[in-house]
Design a protein around this motif. Structure first.
Motif: not given
Length: 389
Positions: A8-27
Motif C-alpha cells: 500500500d506504499g507504507s513502510a515498516e521496520v521488522h527484525k531480520v536477524g540478531v547480534f550476540k556479542k557473547s557468541a563465539s567468533t564468526g557466530e
C-alpha cells in the motif's frame, strides 16, 4: 532491523536477524536472508564508495567538482610505473630501464647493435670472409702466373698491392660488427679510410702509368717513363696514403669516436653505436677517398680509347664507375638509417665497392689466365693477333 516497503506504499521496520556479542567468533551475527527486503534486483548490498581502488600500474586522478572519493584510474605513461594501490603519481624508470606492459615494475632496456649472433651480422661477416678468401685466391693466381704476359703487362707490383689493399677493405668491415668498444670505434673508420685510399691510390697510379706508357710510345716521348718508374710509383702510393693517415690521426686526437648509448630512436631500447666525434673529420676522410676516386675515373675515362695493349683503362673506368655509384648512394642511405642499420649500410657499401673493384679489375684477367691461356701471349696482349683482349 530491515526497512521494507508494503504494497500500500507504507513502510515498516521488522527484525531480520540478531547480534550476540557473547557468541563465539564468526557466530555473533545471525541473519534470516529470506526476510530481508531488497529494493534493487541484485539482492546485494551496495558499496558505499564512489570509485574502486586503482591497481598498481595506474595512478589516481581526481574528478573536478566531485567528492574526494570520486576519481579515475589512468595508466602510467611509457617509461613510468606505480607499484602500489591508489598511487597518486607514477615514478620514472632509471635511464637504462623501461616499464613493463603492466606498468608495475621496471625492466632493463634491450641493448641493440649489429651483433655477430643475428642474421644480418652473420651474413655480412660471411660475405666479408668470402671476399677476403677470393682476394687471396686471385693473389695466388697472379703470383703463379707472374711471369706470363698478362700479369707483366698490367704492372704486377701494383696489382699485388691492390689485391692486398682489397683484402684489408674486406676485413675492415668486421670492425663495424659486434658491440661497440672504444678501440673498435677509433679503428673502424681509420682502417676503413686508409685501406680504401691505399686501394684507390694503386688504381690511380696504374692509370697514370697507362697514360704515360702511351705517350712514351709516341715520337719524342721516350723520356717520360723515367718519372713513372717503380720507385716513383711506390712513392706516390705512399704519399697519397700518408695524407689519409694524417687526416685520421688529427681526427682521433682532436675528436676521437667513442661508444654512445642512444635512446632517441626507441624508448624501450638502447642503441649502442659509435659517435663519430667530429662530423667534419668523417666528411674529410670520405671526401679525400672520393677525390682520388674521381681523379682515377677521369684519367681512366680519358684513356679508355687507347689501343688494346692499354685496354686496362677500360676496366679501371668501369671499376671506378661502380665505386663512385656505390658511395654516392651510401651518403643519403647512411644519414636516413637509424641505429644499427647505419652500420649495416656502411658495411654493405664497403663490401659492394670492394667486390666491384675486385670483379671489374681482376675478373677478366683471371678468366684469360685460367680458361683462355692461348690468349695469354705477348702477341695477343699487344693486340696484333686475331683474338684481342
Amino acid at each position: 532491523m530491515n526497512w521494507a516497503w508494503l504494497p500500500d506504499g507504507s513502510a515498516e521496520v521488522h527484525k531480520v536477524g540478531v547480534f550476540k556479542k557473547s557468541a563465539s567468533t564468526g557466530e555473533e551475527l545471525n541473519l534470516d536472508e529470506d526476510r530481508i527486503f531488497w529494493n534493487f534486483e541484485t539482492n546485494k548490498p551496495l558499496r558505499s564508495v564512489c570509485s574502486e581502488s586503482c591497481s598498481p600500474g595506474t595512478r589516481v586522478t581526481r574528478r573536478k567538482g566531485e567528492p574526494i572519493c570520486c576519481f579515475d584510474c589512468l595508466a602510467c605513461s611509457e617509461g613510468e610505473i606505480s607499484n602500489e594501490t591508489d598511487s597518486t603519481e607514477c615514478t620514472s624508470c632509471p635511464e637504462d630501464f623501461w616499464s613493463n606492459p603492466q606498468r608495475d615494475h621496471c625492466v632493463p632496456k634491450i641493448m641493440e647493435f649489429l651483433s655477430y649472433h643475428e642474421g644480418l651480422g652473420i651474413s655480412l661477416t660471411t660475405i666479408s670472409l668470402i671476399g677476403t678468401l677470393i682476394c687471396a685466391i686471385v693473389l695466388g693466381i697472379f703470383i703463379y702466373h707472374r711471369d706470363t704476359p698478362m700479369v707483366r703487362a698490367n704492372n704486377s707490383e701494383l696489382s699485388f698491392q691492390l689485391l692486398l689493399s682489397l683484402k684489408l677493405c674486406f676485413l675492415c668491415s668486421l670492425l663495424f660488427i659486434g658491440r661497440p668498444m672504444l678501440w673498435t670505434c677509433q679503428l673502424r673508420h681509420a682502417v676503413f679510410g686508409i685501406s680504401f685510399v691505399l686501394c684507390v691510390s694503386c688504381i690511380l697510379v696504374k692509370t697514370m702509368v697507362v697514360l704515360a706508357a702511351f705517350k712514351a710510345s709516341k715520337p719524342g716521348g721516350a723520356g717520360i717513363m723515367r718519372f713513372f718508374g717503380a720507385v716513383q710509383q711506390r712513392g706516390t702510393v705512399l704519399a697519397l696514403t700518408s695524407i689519409q693517415a694524417i687526416i685520421c690521426i688529427v681526427w682521433l686526437v682532436s675528436a676521437s669516436p667513442t661508444p654512445h648509448k642512444n635512446t632517441e630512436y626507441h624508448g624501450d631500447k638502447i642503441v649502442y653505436e659509435c659517435d663519430v666525434g667530429s662530423t667534419v673529420g668523417f666528411a674529410v676522410l670520405l671526401g679525400y677517398i672520393g677525390l682520388l676516386a674521381l681523379l682515377s675515373f677521369v684519367l681512366a675515362f680519358m684513356a679508355r680509347n687507347l689501343p688494346d695493349n692499354f685496354n686496362e683503362a677500360k676496366l679501371i673506368t668501369f671499376s671506378m664507375l661502380i665505386f663512385c655509384a656505390v658511395w654516392i648512394a651510401f651518403i643519403p642511405a647512411y644519414i636516413s638509417s637509424p641505429g644499427k642499420y647505419a652500420d649495416v649500410v656502411e658495411v654493405f657499401a664497403i663490401l659492394a665497392s670492394s667486390f666491384g673493384l675486385l670483379g671489374a679489375l681482376f675478373g677478366p684477367k683471371c678468366y684469360i689466365m685460367l680458361l683462355k691461356p692461348e690468349r695469354n701471349t705477348k702477341k695477343s696482349i699487344m693486340g696484333r693477333g686475331a683474338t684481342k683482349t
